[in-house]
Design a protein around this motif. Structure first.
Motif, PDB file in Angstrom:
ATOM      1  N   MET A 133      -1.245   2.254  -7.793  1.00 23.57           N
ATOM      2  CA  MET A 133      -0.642   3.582  -7.789  1.00 23.57           C
ATOM      3  C   MET A 133      -1.393   4.551  -8.701  1.00 23.57           C
ATOM      4  O   MET A 133      -1.709   4.242  -9.846  1.00 23.57           O
ATOM      5  CB  MET A 133       0.832   3.516  -8.216  1.00 23.57           C
ATOM      6  CG  MET A 133       1.581   4.847  -8.095  1.00 23.57           C
ATOM      7  SD  MET A 133       3.288   4.712  -8.628  1.00 23.57           S
ATOM      8  CE  MET A 133       3.959   3.628  -7.370  1.00 23.57           C
ATOM      9  N   THR A 134      -1.676   5.757  -8.174  1.00 22.36           N
ATOM     10  CA  THR A 134      -2.356   6.804  -8.935  1.00 22.36           C
ATOM     11  C   THR A 134      -1.479   8.046  -9.003  1.00 22.36           C
ATOM     12  O   THR A 134      -0.415   8.117  -8.376  1.00 22.36           O
ATOM     13  CB  THR A 134      -3.692   7.179  -8.278  1.00 22.36           C
ATOM     14  OG1 THR A 134      -3.423   7.760  -6.992  1.00 22.36           O
ATOM     15  CG2 THR A 134      -4.579   5.955  -8.098  1.00 22.36           C
TER      16      THR A 134
ATOM     17  N   THR B  11       2.886  -2.472  -7.805  1.00 23.28           N
ATOM     18  CA  THR B  11       1.999  -1.431  -7.249  1.00 23.28           C
ATOM     19  C   THR B  11       0.897  -1.079  -8.250  1.00 23.28           C
ATOM     20  O   THR B  11       0.835   0.061  -8.743  1.00 23.28           O
ATOM     21  CB  THR B  11       2.821  -0.170  -6.907  1.00 23.28           C
ATOM     22  OG1 THR B  11       3.571   0.249  -8.065  1.00 23.28           O
ATOM     23  CG2 THR B  11       3.774  -0.425  -5.758  1.00 23.28           C
TER      24      THR B  11
ATOM     25  N   CYS C  51       1.298  -0.077 -13.546  1.00 23.56           N
ATOM     26  CA  CYS C  51       0.555   0.953 -12.789  1.00 23.56           C
ATOM     27  C   CYS C  51      -0.520   1.534 -13.712  1.00 23.56           C
ATOM     28  O   CYS C  51      -0.370   2.631 -14.266  1.00 23.56           O
ATOM     29  CB  CYS C  51       1.508   2.037 -12.295  1.00 23.56           C
ATOM     30  SG  CYS C  51       2.853   1.420 -11.270  1.00 23.56           S
TER      31      CYS C  51
ATOM     32  N   GLN D  82       5.893   5.735   2.950  1.00 27.07           N
ATOM     33  CA  GLN D  82       5.725   6.974   3.708  1.00 27.07           C
ATOM     34  C   GLN D  82       6.830   7.182   4.736  1.00 27.07           C
ATOM     35  O   GLN D  82       6.674   7.913   5.695  1.00 27.07           O
ATOM     36  CB  GLN D  82       4.349   7.004   4.372  1.00 27.07           C
ATOM     37  CG  GLN D  82       3.220   7.159   3.366  1.00 27.07           C
ATOM     38  CD  GLN D  82       1.865   7.341   4.009  1.00 27.07           C
ATOM     39  OE1 GLN D  82       1.641   6.916   5.128  1.00 27.07           O
ATOM     40  NE2 GLN D  82       0.949   7.992   3.293  1.00 27.07           N
TER      41      GLN D  82
ATOM     42  N   THR E  67      -1.979  10.833  -7.625  1.00 28.71           N
ATOM     43  CA  THR E  67      -1.872  11.489  -6.319  1.00 28.71           C
ATOM     44  C   THR E  67      -0.882  10.786  -5.389  1.00 28.71           C
ATOM     45  O   THR E  67      -0.432  11.387  -4.402  1.00 28.71           O
ATOM     46  CB  THR E  67      -3.251  11.532  -5.622  1.00 28.71           C
ATOM     47  OG1 THR E  67      -3.769  10.195  -5.529  1.00 28.71           O
ATOM     48  CG2 THR E  67      -4.220  12.394  -6.426  1.00 28.71           C
ATOM     49  N   ASP E  68      -0.523   9.547  -5.708  1.00 30.65           N
ATOM     50  CA  ASP E  68       0.465   8.827  -4.885  1.00 30.65           C
ATOM     51  C   ASP E  68       1.895   9.230  -5.234  1.00 30.65           C
ATOM     52  O   ASP E  68       2.781   9.196  -4.371  1.00 30.65           O
ATOM     53  CB  ASP E  68       0.314   7.311  -5.082  1.00 30.65           C
ATOM     54  CG  ASP E  68      -1.040   6.801  -4.639  1.00 30.65           C
ATOM     55  OD1 ASP E  68      -1.603   7.390  -3.699  1.00 30.65           O
ATOM     56  OD2 ASP E  68      -1.538   5.835  -5.247  1.00 30.65           O
TER      57      ASP E  68
ATOM     58  N   THR F 285       0.854  -1.182   0.000  1.00 31.44           N
ATOM     59  CA  THR F 285       0.000   0.000   0.000  1.00 31.44           C
ATOM     60  C   THR F 285       0.889   1.230   0.000  1.00 31.44           C
ATOM     61  O   THR F 285       2.121   1.124   0.122  1.00 31.44           O
ATOM     62  CB  THR F 285      -0.909   0.044   1.244  1.00 31.44           C
ATOM     63  OG1 THR F 285      -0.085   0.250   2.417  1.00 31.44           O
ATOM     64  CG2 THR F 285      -1.690  -1.245   1.402  1.00 31.44           C
ATOM     65  N   LEU F 286       0.286   2.382  -0.125  1.00 24.84           N
ATOM     66  CA  LEU F 286       1.055   3.621  -0.107  1.00 24.84           C
ATOM     67  C   LEU F 286       1.794   3.797   1.211  1.00 24.84           C
ATOM     68  O   LEU F 286       2.852   4.434   1.258  1.00 24.84           O
ATOM     69  CB  LEU F 286       0.128   4.816  -0.350  1.00 24.84           C
ATOM     70  CG  LEU F 286       0.801   6.194  -0.445  1.00 24.84           C
ATOM     71  CD1 LEU F 286       1.791   6.236  -1.590  1.00 24.84           C
ATOM     72  CD2 LEU F 286      -0.246   7.283  -0.596  1.00 24.84           C
TER      73      LEU F 286
END
Length: 883
Positions: free
Chosen positions: A719-720, A716, A742, A701, A722-723, A696-697
């Motif tokens: 993944m977008t 992933t 992706c 982090q 915004t990620d 996950t994102l």
């Protein structure tokens, strides 16, 4: 004003090259304006009463001395043996006075600062400015100097609030960096820096202008006031010059860099205009240039790095090197693809002191022994560069070449090896990896002549039976080795080799491989990846000094590995991934019983070895890795491939110093990845390929400032756009990025990638949604790119993509596209001039197959069209493989 009694301390400065004397002088920093330095320096010892708190505030040396557990922390007097003049200058600087730097005290001051400061950031502003302006400042790379200055600014500004005065100081000190000597990739990586961004972007624009314009416009754009920005910092102490990746270097600009900055304006401008015309019109007559250069010689320079400076022309460069650097020993011309093999012989004739020459280019993906070629063709073209070398000419009698690297040179022919054999008395290291135009016969004839060879790298060539016979049967004419008289092959070439790399050499039969292993003895490095090596051959090896061993993708079993590891306890790097016969060995995944078992082997490995680099695959499990915990504790690079089954969460405990982690065909959970990224703070490379991931994102982090390379292939899918900003913030120093699968990314991802990682040198995007559906624009702002792959990311790439990318990305050497993404039916191929630095172009083609799982058709690979530019020809081939 005197320091307060509780705050005062007396520094007793005593000459470091003298003895204690009673005659001394007493000073106080409260009267520093009245110090008579000429009188002070007459004394053998000087007592200085000063403020303890001021010393602690301005110097980490005194901070440690007076603020720690040393006895001096409670003492009112401290003795320091030093150069008194230098120490007085440092004290004046600590109390805000300007330091006078001259040739007589420059080195003393640097030594003093080295001893008293814990980091470069502690150097006062005035002292740093004086150093940067001093004509004796000796640095081999302006890039390293700029990096240090930027770090100094960041460290000092982060400790205090920025003011208009401090920001003005930052700009002033950065202007002292000679930005024209900086590589475009370095400038790109600093384009996000708060203090350097405007300078970096302006320099990049100017560099791109220079690359594209004619020589007259280039010279016309250089203002006399900017000439100092072009001057190399060469002094009598210079040993090395590093201009690597300065793609904007041309012949006339390199000449300009060598002439003194104090030359009059008219003289320098006249010289440059005349030199430019001469270089353009009279390439076969270099007498005028050599006469000018003979006035500027740098006899202290021993090493010159011009790698990736593809804009230089060989004839002029050879004249410059021969005239201005008479003692040059090491020359790096790697990835200067326009230099021909023929130019090497001209170079050696002009620069007789050379001992090490590197002319590496990228290894062609068209390896006949490893790929299936459907069709191929070649086109010759005439290069405008080069001094003709007559086949009748001979290399100088005093030629000193000991190390020659020609890796990837498809223009290297058998007849060139005949000329190189003239180096037989000095040549010790030869690298011809990927030189696919050579034959086994040609290689064998060279080996027969060069009896001094200690290192031979022939990977991905036609090295085969004839060469093996020469290595194993050719004997030295003078048998001087007595210490190995018991070894029957001690007088052969193979016996004395210290390094042998023959990866991908398929032309060696089992009996010849066995013969070769029997003769090798003194090796420290052996690489046999993708060869026919088996246990039968490996068991013949009797050497005991191996440090690096690569048997990946061979027929060796664990039993064969056991033999060689037992005899070579010094092996630090072991690569054994893809060895399918390991899968047939019992006991490596669970604890077996009995002496001589796999468990016993692992236990002995753990006791006798200390690895630094390991690549493992079939039949290696968490149990076997834990059994080797002691031997693996110092590993910095680990790779687990197909057939390995490892509990990823255990890796930080077993490999605490890990810098490179490659996982292929492994199971990776989100918790595992969080543990890895949180614990392995030194990680530089993270590579996940074909893994079953549940990430996950949250895994990304954590701040990973040391991470330089991130490959997430099919790892992933969530993944977008915004990620991406979150990942770029936490992995801000990436230079290599690879994403595949992706499918939620859009064309906006281009802007996010280029702004988040402007210094990328490697970028692969495959099956990533609709990134290229609106064409390729923002990605071309990553001007440092050397390797770019865009496949199945949206049908929007224009026909001129290849030509545009080559012109906007001055370092681009490799480009891979897919015909499925072409919005105008195909791509235009560049001519020799339009390709700039581009050397390898790969275009994949697909065909539509009906899917068994849905109503539609899906694209599947058909073939790959590959174009490879060498210094003399363009080779085009159609391959069945997907490269």
């Amino acid at each position: 004003m005197e320091p307060e009694e509780d705050d005062s301390v007396v520094l007793v400065l005593t000459a470091s090259d003298g003895e204690e004397e009673d005659v001394e002088m007493t000073l106080s920093t409260s009267e520093i304006d009245d110090w008579d330095l000429s009188r002070v320096l007459r004394f053998a010892a000087v007592r200085v009463r000063t403020s303890r708190s001021r010393l602690v505030e301005r110097s980490s040396y005194f901070r440690g001395l007076f603020g720690g557990c040393f006895s001096e922390s409670a003492s009112c007097q401290t003795c320091i043996r030093c150069d008194i003049k230098t120490a007085i200058s440092v004290l004046r600087c600590i109390f805000g006075y300007q330091v006078d730097i001259g040739p007589e005290n420059y080195l003393h001051l640097l030594k003093m600062w080295t001893l008293t400061l814990s980091s470069f950031a502690d150097i006062p502003y005035g002292f740093l400015c004086s150093c940067l302006e001093h004509p004796d400042l000796t640095v081999h790379s302006e890039k390293e100097l700029c990096e240090a200055v930027v770090d100094w600014i960041e460290s000092n500004r982060n400790l205090s609030e920025s003011s208009s005065d401090s920001e003005g100081d930052d700009i002033n000190i950065l202007k002292k960096v000679r930005t024209f000597l900086l590589p475009v990739g370095f400038l790109a990586s600093k384009s996000k820096n708060r203090w350097f961004s405007s300078i970096a972007r302006g320099s990049i624009q100017y560099i791109l202008y220079i690359i594209k314009e004619s020589h007259s416009k280039r010279l016309g754009s250089i203002k006399f006031s900017d000439y100092d920005n072009f001057m190399l910092r060469i002094t009598q102490h210079s040993k090395k010059i590093d201009l690597s990746s300065c793609v904007h270097l041309t012949d006339e600009i390199l000449c300009l860099m060598l002439f003194p900055s104090e030359m009059e304006k008219a003289s320098k401008e006249g010289l440059m205009l005349g030199l430019g015309d001469h270089i353009q019109r009279s390439r076969n007559s270099l007498g005028v240039l050599e006469k000018l250069l003979s006035k500027r010689t740098f006899e202290s320079v021993l090493e010159f790095d011009l790698s990736k400076c593809w804009n230089l022309k060989s004839d002029t460069l050879i004249s410059i090197l021969g005239c201005s650097f008479p003692a040059l020993q090491v020359l790096n011309l790697a990835y200067c693809s326009r230099f021909k093999v023929e130019d090497f012989f001209s170079l050696v004739q002009k620069c007789a002191s050379l001992t090490n020459v590197d002319m590496t280019v990228d290894v062609s993906p068209i390896i006949p022994t490893l790929t299936s070629i459907s069709s191929s063709s070649s086109d010759q073209y005439q290069s405008s560069s080069g001094i003709p070398y007559s086949a009748g000419q001979h290399l100088p009698a005093m030629c000193n070449i000991a190390k020659l690297t020609l890796a990837g040179r498809t223009d290297l022919k058998d007849q060139d090896l005949v000329k190189i054999s003239a180096l037989s008395s000095t040549l010790c290291h030869l690298n011809i990896k990927g030189c696919i135009a050579l034959t086994d016969v040609g290689i064998s004839k060279l080996l027969e002549e060069c009896l001094c060879l200690q290192s031979v790298i022939v990977s991905y060539t036609y090295f085969g039976m004839n060469s093996v016979v020469v290595l194993c049967e050719k004997e030295f004419p003078n048998r001087t080795i007595e210490s190995f008289h018991s070894h029957e092959k001690s007088f052969t070439i193979a016996f004395r080799l210290q390094e042998l790399q023959m990866d991908g050499c398929h032309g060696i039969e089992a009996r010849h491989m066995k013969q070769l292993m029997k003769c090798l003895y003194m090796l420290s490095s052996l690489s046999l990846c993708k060869t026919s090596l088996s246990d039968d051959a490996l068991s013949e090896y009797r050497g005991t000094s191996l440090e690096r061993l690569d048997i990946s993708e061979t027929q060796v079993s664990l039993c064969g590995l056991q033999h060689i590891m037992k005899r070579n306890p010094g092996i630090k790097a072991l690569k054994a991934s893809g060895c399918r016969n390991f899968h047939n060995d019992v006991g490596i995944s669970s604890k077996p019983r009995g002496v001589g078992s796999c468990y016993d082997f692992l236990r002995k490995l753990n006791e006798n070895h200390h690895f630094e680099e390991v690549a493992l695959g079939w039949n290696f499990t968490t149990y076997s890795i834990c059994t080797l915990a002691q031997a693996l504790a110092g590993v910095k690079s680990i790779s687990f491939g197909l057939g390995a089954s490892v509990d990823i969460s255990r890796l930080p405990d077993i490999f605490p110093l890990l810098e490179t982690l490659v996982l292929r065909f492994q199971v990776v959970s989100d918790t595992d990845m969080r543990t890895i990224l949180k614990s392995l703070t030194h990680l530089h490379v993270l590579d996940l390929r074909c893994c079953h991931c549940d990430l996950t994102l949250g895994s990304f982090q954590f701040g990973m400032r040391n991470l330089k390379s991130l490959r997430l292939e099919r790892a992933t899918p969530w993944m977008t756009d915004t990620d991406l900003p979150i990942i770029s913030t936490n992995c801000s120093n990436l230079t290599q990025l690879s994403l595949s699968g992706c499918k939620l990314l859009t064309s906006d991802a281009q802007r996010i990638i280029s702004s988040g990682w402007p210094g990328l040198t490697f970028l692969h995007l495959e099956d990533c949604g609709t990134i290229t559906s609106n064409g390729v624009s923002s990605l071309l702002d990553c001007v440092a790119l050397e390797d770019l792959c865009l496949r199945h990311n949206g049908r929007g790439i224009k026909r001129d993509m290849i030509i545009v990318a080559a012109s906007k990305l001055p370092l681009l050497r490799k480009l891979a596209l897919d015909l499925c993404d072409a919005c105008e039916g195909g791509f235009d191929s560049p001519n020799h001039k339009e390709r700039f630095s581009l050397c390898i172009l790969k275009i994949a083609r697909c065909r539509l197959n009906r899917s068994a799982f849905d109503q539609g058709k899906r694209p599947v690979h058909r073939d790959t069209v590959v174009q490879v530019w060498s210094s003399t020809e363009l080779w085009t081939a159609s391959l069945e493989q997907r490269l």
